[in-house]
Design a protein around this motif. Structure first.
Motif, PDB file in Angstrom:
ATOM      1  N   ALA A   1       0.880  -1.168   0.000  1.00 28.54           N
ATOM      2  CA  ALA A   1       0.000   0.000   0.000  1.00 28.54           C
ATOM      3  C   ALA A   1       0.917   1.218   0.000  1.00 28.54           C
ATOM      4  CB  ALA A   1      -0.903   0.002   1.225  1.00 28.54           C
ATOM      5  N   ASN A   2       0.535   2.237  -0.725  1.00 32.70           N
ATOM      6  CA  ASN A   2       1.402   3.401  -0.804  1.00 32.70           C
ATOM      7  C   ASN A   2       0.598   4.670  -1.002  1.00 32.70           C
ATOM      8  OD1 ASN A   2       1.031   3.763  -3.789  1.00 32.70           O
ATOM      9  ND2 ASN A   2       1.918   1.724  -3.747  1.00 32.70           N
ATOM     10  N   LYS A   3       1.258   5.772  -0.692  1.00 33.13           N
ATOM     11  CA  LYS A   3       0.609   7.075  -0.835  1.00 33.13           C
ATOM     12  C   LYS A   3       1.691   8.130  -0.978  1.00 33.13           C
ATOM     13  CE  LYS A   3      -2.655  10.131   1.466  1.00 33.13           C
ATOM     14  NZ  LYS A   3      -3.463  10.348   2.662  1.00 33.13           N
ATOM     15  N   ILE A   4       1.462   9.065  -1.884  1.00 33.32           N
ATOM     16  CA  ILE A   4       2.332  10.229  -2.011  1.00 33.32           C
ATOM     17  C   ILE A   4       1.484  11.459  -1.727  1.00 33.32           C
ATOM     18  CG2 ILE A   4       3.721  11.660  -3.549  1.00 33.32           C
ATOM     19  CD1 ILE A   4       4.471   9.242  -5.116  1.00 33.32           C
ATOM     20  N   THR A   5       1.990  12.304  -0.852  1.00 29.33           N
ATOM     21  CA  THR A   5       1.323  13.563  -0.570  1.00 29.33           C
ATOM     22  C   THR A   5       2.322  14.703  -0.741  1.00 29.33           C
ATOM     23  OG1 THR A   5       1.764  13.316   1.803  1.00 29.33           O
ATOM     24  CG2 THR A   5      -0.381  12.574   1.011  1.00 29.33           C
TER      25      THR A   5
ATOM     26  N   VAL B   1       5.990  13.712   0.450  1.00 29.16           N
ATOM     27  CA  VAL B   1       5.987  12.673   1.480  1.00 29.16           C
ATOM     28  C   VAL B   1       5.513  11.360   0.862  1.00 29.16           C
ATOM     29  CG1 VAL B   1       5.049  11.973   3.722  1.00 29.16           C
ATOM     30  CG2 VAL B   1       5.464  14.410   3.242  1.00 29.16           C
ATOM     31  N   ILE B   2       6.298  10.315   1.063  1.00 26.29           N
ATOM     32  CA  ILE B   2       5.937   8.988   0.561  1.00 26.29           C
ATOM     33  C   ILE B   2       5.729   8.064   1.757  1.00 26.29           C
ATOM     34  CG2 ILE B   2       6.661   6.993  -0.808  1.00 26.29           C
ATOM     35  CD1 ILE B   2       8.409   8.901  -2.443  1.00 26.29           C
ATOM     36  N   SER B   3       4.569   7.435   1.789  1.00 30.72           N
ATOM     37  CA  SER B   3       4.268   6.404   2.784  1.00 30.72           C
ATOM     38  C   SER B   3       4.146   5.081   2.041  1.00 30.72           C
ATOM     39  CB  SER B   3       2.964   6.715   3.509  1.00 30.72           C
ATOM     40  OG  SER B   3       3.048   7.963   4.159  1.00 30.72           O
ATOM     41  N   PHE B   4       4.798   4.050   2.574  1.00 28.31           N
ATOM     42  CA  PHE B   4       4.804   2.748   1.903  1.00 28.31           C
ATOM     43  C   PHE B   4       4.666   1.659   2.952  1.00 28.31           C
ATOM     44  CE2 PHE B   4       6.649  -0.827  -0.435  1.00 28.31           C
ATOM     45  CZ  PHE B   4       6.087  -0.660  -1.689  1.00 28.31           C
ATOM     46  N   ASP B   5       3.696   0.769   2.748  1.00 24.02           N
ATOM     47  CA  ASP B   5       3.444  -0.354   3.650  1.00 24.02           C
ATOM     48  C   ASP B   5       3.656  -1.654   2.891  1.00 24.02           C
ATOM     49  OD1 ASP B   5       2.421   1.559   5.491  1.00 24.02           O
ATOM     50  OD2 ASP B   5       0.430   1.368   4.602  1.00 24.02           O
ATOM     51  N   VAL B   6       4.276  -2.619   3.547  1.00 21.31           N
ATOM     52  CA  VAL B   6       4.467  -3.958   2.993  1.00 21.31           C
ATOM     53  C   VAL B   6       3.829  -4.955   3.955  1.00 21.31           C
ATOM     54  CG1 VAL B   6       6.118  -5.684   2.214  1.00 21.31           C
ATOM     55  CG2 VAL B   6       6.688  -3.272   2.031  1.00 21.31           C
TER      56      VAL B   6
ATOM     57  N   GLY C   1      15.604 -14.095  12.045  1.00 20.82           N
ATOM     58  CA  GLY C   1      15.387 -14.959  13.200  1.00 20.82           C
ATOM     59  C   GLY C   1      13.941 -15.380  13.400  1.00 20.82           C
ATOM     60  N   THR C   2      13.059 -14.982  12.490  1.00 19.97           N
ATOM     61  CA  THR C   2      11.652 -15.384  12.585  1.00 19.97           C
ATOM     62  C   THR C   2      11.367 -16.438  11.513  1.00 19.97           C
ATOM     63  OG1 THR C   2      10.690 -13.855  10.972  1.00 19.97           O
ATOM     64  CG2 THR C   2      11.098 -12.991  13.217  1.00 19.97           C
ATOM     65  N   PRO C   3      10.224 -17.106  11.603  1.00 18.77           N
ATOM     66  CA  PRO C   3       9.864 -18.071  10.555  1.00 18.77           C
ATOM     67  C   PRO C   3       9.637 -17.422   9.182  1.00 18.77           C
ATOM     68  CG  PRO C   3       8.562 -18.438  12.535  1.00 18.77           C
ATOM     69  CD  PRO C   3       9.300 -17.157  12.736  1.00 18.77           C
ATOM     70  N   LEU C   4       9.555 -16.097   9.136  1.00 16.44           N
ATOM     71  CA  LEU C   4       9.311 -15.396   7.875  1.00 16.44           C
ATOM     72  C   LEU C   4      10.579 -14.792   7.284  1.00 16.44           C
ATOM     73  CD1 LEU C   4       5.998 -13.520   8.814  1.00 16.44           C
ATOM     74  CD2 LEU C   4       6.242 -15.687   7.587  1.00 16.44           C
ATOM     75  N   ASN C   5      11.738 -15.155   7.811  1.00 20.16           N
ATOM     76  CA  ASN C   5      12.975 -14.505   7.374  1.00 20.16           C
ATOM     77  C   ASN C   5      13.308 -14.767   5.906  1.00 20.16           C
ATOM     78  OD1 ASN C   5      13.783 -17.149   7.691  1.00 20.16           O
ATOM     79  ND2 ASN C   5      15.706 -16.641   8.700  1.00 20.16           N
ATOM     80  N   LYS C   6      12.665 -15.734   5.258  1.00 17.62           N
ATOM     81  CA  LYS C   6      12.905 -16.005   3.833  1.00 17.62           C
ATOM     82  C   LYS C   6      12.212 -14.996   2.926  1.00 17.62           C
ATOM     83  CE  LYS C   6      12.877 -20.994   4.383  1.00 17.62           C
ATOM     84  NZ  LYS C   6      12.192 -22.208   3.940  1.00 17.62           N
ATOM     85  N   PHE C   7      11.222 -14.290   3.457  1.00 15.94           N
ATOM     86  CA  PHE C   7      10.418 -13.402   2.629  1.00 15.94           C
ATOM     87  C   PHE C   7      11.081 -12.043   2.521  1.00 15.94           C
ATOM     88  CE2 PHE C   7       7.571 -16.662   4.079  1.00 15.94           C
ATOM     89  CZ  PHE C   7       6.925 -17.009   2.908  1.00 15.94           C
ATOM     90  N   ILE C   8      11.657 -11.799   1.357  1.00 22.41           N
ATOM     91  CA  ILE C   8      12.357 -10.550   1.085  1.00 22.41           C
ATOM     92  C   ILE C   8      11.551  -9.791   0.043  1.00 22.41           C
ATOM     93  CG2 ILE C   8      14.480  -9.538   0.161  1.00 22.41           C
ATOM     94  CD1 ILE C   8      15.923 -12.063   1.188  1.00 22.41           C
ATOM     95  N   LEU C   9      11.390  -8.524   0.268  1.00 22.48           N
ATOM     96  CA  LEU C   9      10.700  -7.680  -0.700  1.00 22.48           C
ATOM     97  C   LEU C   9      11.480  -7.703  -2.010  1.00 22.48           C
ATOM     98  CD1 LEU C   9       8.427  -5.631  -1.219  1.00 22.48           C
ATOM     99  CD2 LEU C   9       9.923  -3.879  -0.284  1.00 22.48           C
TER     100      LEU C   9
END
Length: 143
Positions: free
Chosen positions: A36-40, A49-54, A120-128
């Protein structure tokens, strides 16, 4: 036209990890990345201003396993040579390559933050992943 620009601030605005999931029986094939993203624009401050959610989330339902968010603020001068505000909520970009750079900086930063936070978490394989700018433009800007 010579444009001066600067990264004024970069802040991680949120990180969350869902500890309520049974990661011992976790099916990685049913996981996806969402954005999700937004530029204002703040014309008075001459800032963009850039807001970015992953999100790392389930393919089959709305369960979010992890989320990371960032907010970056860029200044530029002369501002009106880059951004033309058309009304309170929209603007036109006169230097799209510069805005592409700002977006890439933001995404690269959240990529690194997410990798660090997931270590160190079970999700450490998930790279953007690297995302083609053509796809990013579709979600960030109206032409």
């Amino acid at each position: 036209m010579e444009i001066q620009y600067a990264l004024l601030s970069m802040n991680e605005t949120e990180f969350s990890f869902n500890y309520d999931i049974d990661y011992d029986n976790f099916d990685e094939s049913k996981v996806q990345l969402k954005f999700a993203n937004k530029i204002t624009v703040d014309k008075k401050k001459e800032e963009l201003v850039i807001s970015f959610d992953v999100y790392i989330c389930s393919v089959t339902d709305d369960v979010i396993y992890a989320k990371n968010s960032i907010r970056t603020v860029f200044g530029m001068k002369p501002f009106n040579d880059v951004i033309e505000q058309t009304d309170d909520d929209s603007f036109k970009v006169k230097a799209p390559d510069l805005i592409d750079t700002f977006i890439n900086v933001t995404i690269g930063a959240v990529r690194g933050m997410f990798a660090k936070n997931l270590k160190g978490t079970p999700l450490n394989k998930f790279i953007l992943p690297l995302i083609p700018m053509s796809m990013i433009r579709k979600t960030f800007m109206k032409k």
